[in-house]
Design a protein around this motif. Sequence first.
Motif, PDB file in Angstrom:
ATOM      1  N   PHE A  44       0.544  -0.983  -0.054  1.00  0.00           N
ATOM      2  CA  PHE A  44       0.101  -0.090  -0.007  1.00  0.00           C
ATOM      3  C   PHE A  44       0.625   0.794  -0.425  1.00  0.00           C
ATOM      4  CE2 PHE A  44      -2.642   3.426   1.844  1.00  0.00           C
ATOM      5  CZ  PHE A  44      -3.606   2.890   1.474  1.00  0.00           C
ATOM      6  N   LEU A  45       1.950   1.252   0.766  1.00  0.00           N
ATOM      7  CA  LEU A  45       2.695   2.021   1.077  1.00  0.00           C
ATOM      8  C   LEU A  45       3.682   2.581  -0.689  1.00  0.00           C
ATOM      9  CD1 LEU A  45       4.330   2.637   4.650  1.00  0.00           C
ATOM     10  CD2 LEU A  45       2.971   4.020   3.705  1.00  0.00           C
ATOM     11  N   PHE A  46       4.114   1.254  -1.530  1.00  0.00           N
ATOM     12  CA  PHE A  46       4.362   1.907  -2.449  1.00  0.00           C
ATOM     13  C   PHE A  46       3.270   2.498  -3.607  1.00  0.00           C
ATOM     14  CE2 PHE A  46       5.420   0.680  -6.834  1.00  0.00           C
ATOM     15  CZ  PHE A  46       6.527   0.883  -7.233  1.00  0.00           C
ATOM     16  N   LEU A  47       1.757   1.498  -3.825  1.00  0.00           N
ATOM     17  CA  LEU A  47       0.726   2.651  -4.069  1.00  0.00           C
ATOM     18  C   LEU A  47       0.763   4.165  -4.102  1.00  0.00           C
ATOM     19  CD1 LEU A  47      -1.482  -0.411  -5.042  1.00  0.00           C
ATOM     20  CD2 LEU A  47       0.104   0.714  -7.254  1.00  0.00           C
ATOM     21  N   GLY A  48       0.869   4.358  -2.364  1.00  0.00           N
ATOM     22  CA  GLY A  48       0.436   5.622  -2.170  1.00  0.00           C
ATOM     23  C   GLY A  48       1.733   6.366  -2.637  1.00  0.00           C
ATOM     24  N   GLY A  49       2.557   5.847  -2.058  1.00  0.00           N
ATOM     25  CA  GLY A  49       3.901   6.389  -2.352  1.00  0.00           C
ATOM     26  C   GLY A  49       4.083   7.267  -4.177  1.00  0.00           C
ATOM     27  N   LEU A  50       3.656   6.785  -5.126  1.00  0.00           N
ATOM     28  CA  LEU A  50       3.691   6.188  -6.284  1.00  0.00           C
ATOM     29  C   LEU A  50       2.130   7.558  -7.012  1.00  0.00           C
ATOM     30  CD1 LEU A  50       4.659   5.312  -9.159  1.00  0.00           C
ATOM     31  CD2 LEU A  50       2.464   3.901  -9.408  1.00  0.00           C
ATOM     32  N   PHE A  51       1.572   7.439  -6.308  1.00  0.00           N
ATOM     33  CA  PHE A  51      -0.013   8.333  -6.254  1.00  0.00           C
ATOM     34  C   PHE A  51       1.078   9.673  -6.022  1.00  0.00           C
ATOM     35  CE2 PHE A  51      -2.786   5.099  -6.563  1.00  0.00           C
ATOM     36  CZ  PHE A  51      -2.950   4.102  -7.018  1.00  0.00           C
ATOM     37  N   PHE A  52       1.470  10.033  -5.102  1.00  0.00           N
ATOM     38  CA  PHE A  52       1.366  11.504  -3.963  1.00  0.00           C
ATOM     39  C   PHE A  52       2.840  11.783  -4.858  1.00  0.00           C
ATOM     40  CE2 PHE A  52       4.783  13.004  -1.548  1.00  0.00           C
ATOM     41  CZ  PHE A  52       3.886  14.333  -1.123  1.00  0.00           C
ATOM     42  N   TYR A  53       3.653  11.020  -5.308  1.00  0.00           N
ATOM     43  CA  TYR A  53       4.881  11.178  -5.829  1.00  0.00           C
ATOM     44  C   TYR A  53       4.314  12.022  -7.687  1.00  0.00           C
ATOM     45  CZ  TYR A  53       9.038  12.092  -9.886  1.00  0.00           C
ATOM     46  OH  TYR A  53       9.792  12.260 -10.160  1.00  0.00           O
ATOM     47  N   LEU A  54       3.658  10.928  -8.478  1.00  0.00           N
ATOM     48  CA  LEU A  54       3.580  11.857  -9.479  1.00  0.00           C
ATOM     49  C   LEU A  54       2.432  13.425  -9.398  1.00  0.00           C
ATOM     50  CD1 LEU A  54       1.807   8.513 -11.000  1.00  0.00           C
ATOM     51  CD2 LEU A  54       3.580   9.534 -11.517  1.00  0.00           C
ATOM     52  N   GLY A  55       1.668  12.722  -7.850  1.00  0.00           N
ATOM     53  CA  GLY A  55       0.537  14.541  -7.832  1.00  0.00           C
ATOM     54  C   GLY A  55       1.260  15.627  -8.167  1.00  0.00           C
ATOM     55  N   VAL A  56       2.136  15.395  -7.315  1.00  0.00           N
ATOM     56  CA  VAL A  56       3.041  16.310  -6.896  1.00  0.00           C
ATOM     57  C   VAL A  56       4.306  16.590  -8.056  1.00  0.00           C
ATOM     58  CG1 VAL A  56       5.672  16.889  -5.727  1.00  0.00           C
ATOM     59  CG2 VAL A  56       3.755  15.386  -4.314  1.00  0.00           C
ATOM     60  N   ALA A  57       4.009  15.416  -9.216  1.00  0.00           N
ATOM     61  CA  ALA A  57       5.335  15.861  -9.920  1.00  0.00           C
ATOM     62  C   ALA A  57       4.565  16.981 -11.106  1.00  0.00           C
ATOM     63  CB  ALA A  57       6.161  14.574 -10.268  1.00  0.00           C
ATOM     64  N   LEU A  58       3.275  16.195 -11.449  1.00  0.00           N
ATOM     65  CA  LEU A  58       2.820  16.374 -12.724  1.00  0.00           C
ATOM     66  C   LEU A  58       2.115  17.771 -12.354  1.00  0.00           C
ATOM     67  CD1 LEU A  58       0.921  13.071 -13.705  1.00  0.00           C
ATOM     68  CD2 LEU A  58       2.282  14.608 -14.726  1.00  0.00           C
ATOM     69  N   THR A  59       0.921  17.789 -10.845  1.00  0.00           N
ATOM     70  CA  THR A  59       0.252  19.213 -10.910  1.00  0.00           C
ATOM     71  C   THR A  59       1.324  20.159  -9.792  1.00  0.00           C
ATOM     72  OG1 THR A  59      -1.027  18.703  -8.062  1.00  0.00           O
ATOM     73  CG2 THR A  59      -1.404  17.540 -10.878  1.00  0.00           C
ATOM     74  N   GLY A  60       2.055  20.073  -9.174  1.00  0.00           N
ATOM     75  CA  GLY A  60       3.064  20.850  -8.252  1.00  0.00           C
ATOM     76  C   GLY A  60       2.220  21.332  -7.203  1.00  0.00           C
ATOM     77  N   GLU A  61       0.973  21.031  -7.069  1.00  0.00           N
ATOM     78  CA  GLU A  61      -0.465  21.468  -5.990  1.00  0.00           C
ATOM     79  C   GLU A  61       0.448  20.813  -4.088  1.00  0.00           C
ATOM     80  OE1 GLU A  61      -3.820  20.327  -6.579  1.00  0.00           O
ATOM     81  OE2 GLU A  61      -4.048  21.193  -8.179  1.00  0.00           O
ATOM     82  N   ALA A  62      -0.063  21.977  -3.381  1.00  0.00           N
ATOM     83  CA  ALA A  62       0.521  20.872  -1.955  1.00  0.00           C
ATOM     84  C   ALA A  62      -0.730  21.011  -1.650  1.00  0.00           C
ATOM     85  CB  ALA A  62       1.082  22.530  -1.666  1.00  0.00           C
ATOM     86  N   SER A  63      -0.482  19.656  -1.977  1.00  0.00           N
ATOM     87  CA  SER A  63      -2.228  19.418  -1.643  1.00  0.00           C
ATOM     88  C   SER A  63      -2.515  17.471  -1.815  1.00  0.00           C
ATOM     89  CB  SER A  63      -3.625  19.376  -2.542  1.00  0.00           C
ATOM     90  OG  SER A  63      -4.018  18.952  -2.632  1.00  0.00           O
ATOM     91  N   LEU A  64      -3.011  17.069  -0.759  1.00  0.00           N
ATOM     92  CA  LEU A  64      -2.767  15.583  -0.870  1.00  0.00           C
ATOM     93  C   LEU A  64      -4.730  14.951  -1.589  1.00  0.00           C
ATOM     94  CD1 LEU A  64      -1.722  14.154   2.652  1.00  0.00           C
ATOM     95  CD2 LEU A  64      -0.445  13.988   0.289  1.00  0.00           C
ATOM     96  N   ARG A  65      -5.113  15.689  -2.454  1.00  0.00           N
ATOM     97  CA  ARG A  65      -6.922  15.739  -3.015  1.00  0.00           C
ATOM     98  C   ARG A  65      -6.517  14.914  -3.866  1.00  0.00           C
ATOM     99  NH1 ARG A  65     -10.799  19.740  -5.227  1.00  0.00           N
ATOM    100  NH2 ARG A  65     -12.315  18.133  -5.546  1.00  0.00           N
ATOM    101  N   ALA A  66      -5.583  14.858  -5.069  1.00  0.00           N
ATOM    102  CA  ALA A  66      -4.907  13.594  -6.206  1.00  0.00           C
ATOM    103  C   ALA A  66      -4.639  12.590  -5.487  1.00  0.00           C
ATOM    104  CB  ALA A  66      -4.317  14.087  -7.229  1.00  0.00           C
ATOM    105  N   THR A  67      -3.563  12.578  -4.764  1.00  0.00           N
ATOM    106  CA  THR A  67      -3.101  11.268  -4.108  1.00  0.00           C
ATOM    107  C   THR A  67      -4.586  10.396  -3.195  1.00  0.00           C
ATOM    108  OG1 THR A  67      -1.201  12.865  -3.842  1.00  0.00           O
ATOM    109  CG2 THR A  67      -1.454  10.828  -2.140  1.00  0.00           C
TER     110      THR A  67
END
Lengths: 252, 479
Positions: A44-67
Amino acid sequence: MTGSSGPASMGRAPGFVGATLAVTRKELRVYFLSPMAYVFLASFLFLGGLFFYLGVALTGEASLRATMSNLAVALIFCLPLVTMRSFAEEQKAGTLELLMTAPVPLGALILGKWLAVLALCGVLVGATGVYAGILALYGDPDPGVLLTSYLGLVVCCAAFSAAGLFTSTLTRDQMVAGVGAILLLLPFWLSSTVSSYLPAWAAPVLDWVSFLEHLRSFARGVIDTGDLAWFLGFTGVFLFLTWRSIESRRWR
Amino acid sequence: MSERVHWKRRLLTGANAAIVSVFVVAIVVVAVDLAGRYRLRWDVSADGLSTLRPETEAVIEAVGRADKAVKITAFSAQQKGDEAWVKDRAVRDLLREIALRTDAIEIQFVDFDADRLTAERLGVSRYGTVVVEGPDDRVDISDRDLFRRNKEKGWDFVGEPVVARAVHQVLTSSRRVVYLLQGHGERTVDATGPRGLGAWIGLLENHGFEVSPLDLLRDAEGAAPAIPEDTHAVLIVGATAPLAPVEEEALVEYLGRGGRLGVFIDPGGSFPRALDLFGVRTQAGVVFDTVAVFPHEDRPVLRYGAHPVTEGLVEGNVTTMVAHAAPVDVAAAEGMVVTPLLATSRRGWIERGTERPAVYVEGEDGPGPASVVVALEATPPHPKVNAGRVTRVVVSGDTDLLTEELIGDGPGNSTFAVNVVRWLTGDDDGLWRVGRPPGVRRLALSVGQLRLVQWVVLAGLPLLAVLAGAVVWWGRRGR
C-alpha cells in the motif's frame, strides 16, 4: 481468531466492550505477528508513494487531493487482502462454531474484528503522514484540507473494511471472499463515472451511491454531515449484514 | 414428515431474517438520505475553497424564489495531459457546491467525447463549454472565460462569477438592444477573423444583448434620421468617414435625452462631432509607455482608473491590451463626471514622431499620463443634457481591444469589453468580475528535491514496512 486461544479461554465472561477489545487485541496480534500486515503495508505504501509522487510531479500542488482519491482506489484492492481471512478462515478451520458458542456476544466479535482492521488502517494512514510532512517541508499546504482529506480516508477505510468483513462471512474460501469484496466495492466507486452514459434520471441515484461523490467535500476541506452520514450508514449496513450472515448459521 | 417441518421452519426463519434485513437497510437508506437533505457543512480550509461568493449565493437564492427551471450542462475539457483533470475538477467542484445549495438548478456534467448526442442537441462544438439554460434564454460560457493561465503555466479557475452571471442572465432574460452604427467605414457586426468583432459580439449576446447594425440614413427612408426608441446604447467602432450632419443631429438629440454612446476609433479615424459638446477630443499621435507587451512596442501596458467597469479587473490584476491607440482627452465641465478607464503611467507619452524604437522627445511628443479609454457621465446642469436620465459615454482611442485577436490574447479584454457595454446600458448592478482565482498552494521543489521525495516515498517507506516485517519474522523464527 484462528488458534488455540480465544475469547472462550479467557476465563470469566467479559462485558461487551471488554470482549470487543479482547477480540481486537487478538486480531491485531495475528496481523502483526504474521507477514500479512507488513506485505499489506509495504504494497500500500508503494502504491500510495507512487500516487503521491505523480501528483506532486504533475500538478505541483501542495495538496493531497489527487493522492487521497487514488489511495482510496488502492484501498479497494488492498483492504480485502486483510479482511478476506476474518471469517472465511474461521469457517474453513471450523472455529466459527466454537466462537459462536463462546461467551462472547456476536456483535462484540464482529466489532472487534472490524476495529482491528481499522486499527491496521490507522497505522497505514499514519504512515502516509510522511506525505503531509513533505508538503509542509516544501510548501504551505492548507491544514484544514489535509485534516479533512485524512478524515475522508479514515471513513473510507471504515466502509471498505465493513464490506470486506461481510463478504468473508459468505464463503469458506479466502480468495473468493477477497475478490467478492472488490467486486462489491467497485460499483460503488465507479457508479458516478458511468452516470453520464446512462439516462438522466439514473444520474442522481448513481451519484448518491458513489464513494467518489461523497469524498469530494472531504477533499476540499469541508466536513459535511451528509457525507459523514453516508459513510456511517454504509459501514453500519454492512456490519449489520455481517451479523445477520453469521447469525443465519444458527438456523441454516 | 419431520424433515418437511424442519424445511418449512428454515424457510420461515430465513424469510423473516431477509425481511428484517431489507427493512433495516431501507431505514438506514432513508435516514442517510434525510441527513443528506438537511446537511450541515463546515468549510475548515484556510482558503475557504468551498465557500461561494456572496453574489453567487444571492443568484442561487434568486433561482429558488423565481421558481423557474434553470439547467447547467458542463462539458468536459479536452483530454490533453493533466490540464483536463484540473479543469474538470474545478468545474465539477463549483457545480457540486451549487447543487448542494439548491434543487432548483439542474446540474449535468457531460463527457464531451463520450456523449456527443447531448453536445449535438445543445449545438456545442467546443470542449469545456458550460451551457446555462433558462425558460426563455440560454448562455454558453466558453472554456476561455472560465480559466486563466497563471504564472506557473497552469490554469486558474475564475469561472464562479461567470457562471453566476449567466444564471442571473437566464433568470431575468431581459434582452437589451445595442446598435452598431454602420455606413462610415465602421467594423461590421458580421466581420470575422482576428480583426473581427465576432468574439465581442458573441460575449455580448451571451450577456443578454441583442447586437444589431444601424444605418441611420438608410433606415430613415427619407425621414429625419433618429435613434430607435428601443435603443439601450449606440456603438461606433472604427468609423473612418464623418457622420452626415443629420446623423450628428440625431446623436445630439439622443444624448440630450440621456442616451448611451460608445465610440471606439483608431488613430486618424473619424470622430463624431456630437462629442465636441461634451468636451471630448482625440489628439494626434499614438500612445506609448515604457512598459509594453513584448514584442509589440505600440501595445503599452495600461493602468486602470477607479470605476465600476474596471473594479473586477483591478481585483483580478489582469491586463487589458490595446494596440496602436490614440490618446483621448475630455475637458471638465459642469454636470460631468469624467473617469479615465485605461491610461498610461506617468512615464507614458503621446508619440508624434516616426522614429523606432519610439522615445519621448520634449516639445514634439505629448507628455504622459495619457488616457486611452475614458468614461463620462453628464446630468443637468450640463447644457447639452435635458432629461433627468444620466447620459453615459465611453470613448476609446483604440478599436483593436474589441477584436477577436486581443479578446483572445488580453487576459482582461473580454471582461473590459463586456463591462463597458453593460455600464453604458445601465446594467451595472454587479458588473462581471474576473475576480481573484481560488488560491492554489504550490510546492517549491528543485529537481534534486523531487528526486529525494521520489526515493523516500517510493522506496524508503515501503522498505521500512518490509524491514519491520523481517524483524518480526527473525524474532519469531523457530517458535
